[in-house]
Design an enzyme around this catalytic site. Structure first.
Site, short mmCIF file in Angstrom:
data_model
loop_
_atom_site.label_atom_id
_atom_site.label_comp_id
_atom_site.label_asym_id
_atom_site.label_seq_id
_atom_site.Cartn_x
_atom_site.Cartn_y
_atom_site.Cartn_z
N LYS A 1 -35.98 40.82 -129.94
CA LYS A 1 -37.62 40.79 -130.16
C LYS A 1 -38.05 41.95 -129.15
O LYS A 1 -38.17 42.57 -130.41
CB LYS A 1 -38.27 39.88 -131.05
CG LYS A 1 -37.16 39.02 -132.05
CD LYS A 1 -38.03 37.74 -132.30
CE LYS A 1 -36.92 36.66 -133.35
NZ LYS A 1 -37.49 35.08 -133.52
N GLN B 1 -42.45 32.36 -132.23
CA GLN B 1 -40.94 31.35 -132.15
C GLN B 1 -40.89 30.49 -132.55
O GLN B 1 -41.26 28.61 -131.30
CB GLN B 1 -40.61 31.72 -130.54
CG GLN B 1 -38.64 31.43 -130.82
CD GLN B 1 -37.68 32.29 -131.39
OE1 GLN B 1 -38.53 33.65 -131.86
NE2 GLN B 1 -37.28 31.78 -132.21
N ASP C 1 -43.79 36.76 -140.00
CA ASP C 1 -42.57 35.73 -140.52
C ASP C 1 -43.02 35.39 -142.20
O ASP C 1 -41.63 35.20 -142.39
CB ASP C 1 -42.31 34.54 -139.72
CG ASP C 1 -41.48 34.23 -138.40
OD1 ASP C 1 -40.26 35.17 -138.95
OD2 ASP C 1 -41.40 33.73 -137.79
#
Ligand code: NDP
Length: 294
Positions: free
Chosen positions: A52, A96, A119
């Site tokens: 990422k 994460q 997200d």
């Protein structure tokens, strides 16, 4: 002939588009920034975070990595999120997952400012998506939607079956397909005669987490098959990544299919960058980039 939907090439195109928009923003003195928070040492998570970071920098955005010890307290993690929420240079925040067991994921995710929740897991964004309002959309389903729109043009009236009802893939995927006027069925482990249900699909999305479960017998001739699965298996003494779809038998029946690897996977990070760009444009009161949101 069956079309293989090349997610790797599509993702490269999306990243290039994002980079073009980032360059234009920089001329206005705005640099989109993505903060990624990793708690602990989970090996797969470390690889994802590294990828990422590299992709974020490659498109010209600022990347802020926060690596915290596995034993970090909830209070410290929440305090970091509060700081990132208040940091004007940060337009997207990603924590994460999975988090270590002593941390409450729901509490942590719902602490993120919904406008920075790239997200799309914050309960406000889930609600906005469910009611057809402007939201941040989870990256994996967004990537699937982009590929489907590219292949079909309009999805209106098509029968879509999503196998899997998780909060991160199955449910938002179904909402997005409904938003594009598909007739949507959500199947799961208790669905009766799954094969027959799937054979009614013009669009079949597999998000099951079971290696090669969806064979050609589940596929209507000419259907589009989107394989979200990422399963690490041993075959012929070697490690291999396979999807939730049995590729050879499904491809023999389908009109179009995404491979694993090289299908949905690369689109997920590309959509994370697209979401960060969208969040940055919204926070600056600028028009959203076309084609990069739901
Ligand atoms: P979950 O385990 O959270 O959900 C799996 C779903 O599949 C559940 O709803 C479950 O039903 C259903 N299911 C399980 N077994 C069966 C069965 N035999 N028949 C019908 N349905 C079944 O998985 P995720 O949604 O998180 O992930 C799905 C897959 O996608 C995984 O392979 C994962 O690795 C991959 N993935 C890939 C990403 C990418 O970037 N490409 C990103 C995220 C995930 P029930 O609810 O009834 O238990």
């Amino acid at each position: 002939m069956t079309k293989v939907i090349d997610g790797k090439a599509f993702a490269a195109k999306v990243r290039a588009e994002v980079a073009t928009h980032v360059a234009a923003l920089k001329e206005k003195g705005i640099v989109p920034g993505l903060a990624v928070v990793l708690v602990g040492e989970d090996p797969a998570s470390k690889v994802y975070v590294k990828n990422k970071h590299a992709s974020t920098v490659e498109v010209g955005m600022n990347s802020y990595e926060h690596r915290l010890d596995a034993g970090t307290s909830e209070a410290d993690l929440l305090a970091l999120i509060d700081r990132l929420n208040g940091d004007a240079a940060v337009h997207g925040i990603l924590v994460q997952l999975p988090l270590p067991g002593h941390l409450n994921s729901e509490l942590v995710i719902n602490r993120i400012d919904p406008a920075k929740d790239v997200d799309g897991f914050h309960i406000s964004n889930v609600g906005l998506l469910g009611t057809g309002q402007k939201s941040m959309v989870p990256c994996t389903p967004l990537g699937c939607l982009m590929m489907l729109r590219d292949h079909h043009g309009s999805l209106a009236g098509l029968n879509a079956v999503v196998v899997g009802r998780s909060n991160i893939v199955g449910k938002p995927m179904a909402q997005l397909l409904l938003g594009d006027s598909c007739t949507v069925t959500i199947a799961h482990s208790r669905t009766k005669d799954l094969e027959a249900v799937c054979r009614g699909a013009d669009i079949l999305v597999a998000a099951v987490g079971r290696p090669e479960m969806i064979t050609g017998a589940f596929v209507k001739p000419g259907a589009t098959v989107i394989d979200v699965g990422i399963n690490r298996i041993e075959r012929d003494g070697k490690g291999k990544i396979v999807g939730d779809v049995h590729y050879e038998s499904a491809a023999a029946v389908a009109g179009a299919i995404t491979p694993v690897p090289g299908g949905v996977g690369p689109m997920t990070i590309a959509c994370l960058l697209a979401n960060t760009l969208t969040a940055c444009c919204r926070s600056n009161g600028l028009a959203e980039p076309k084609g990069l949101t739901a």
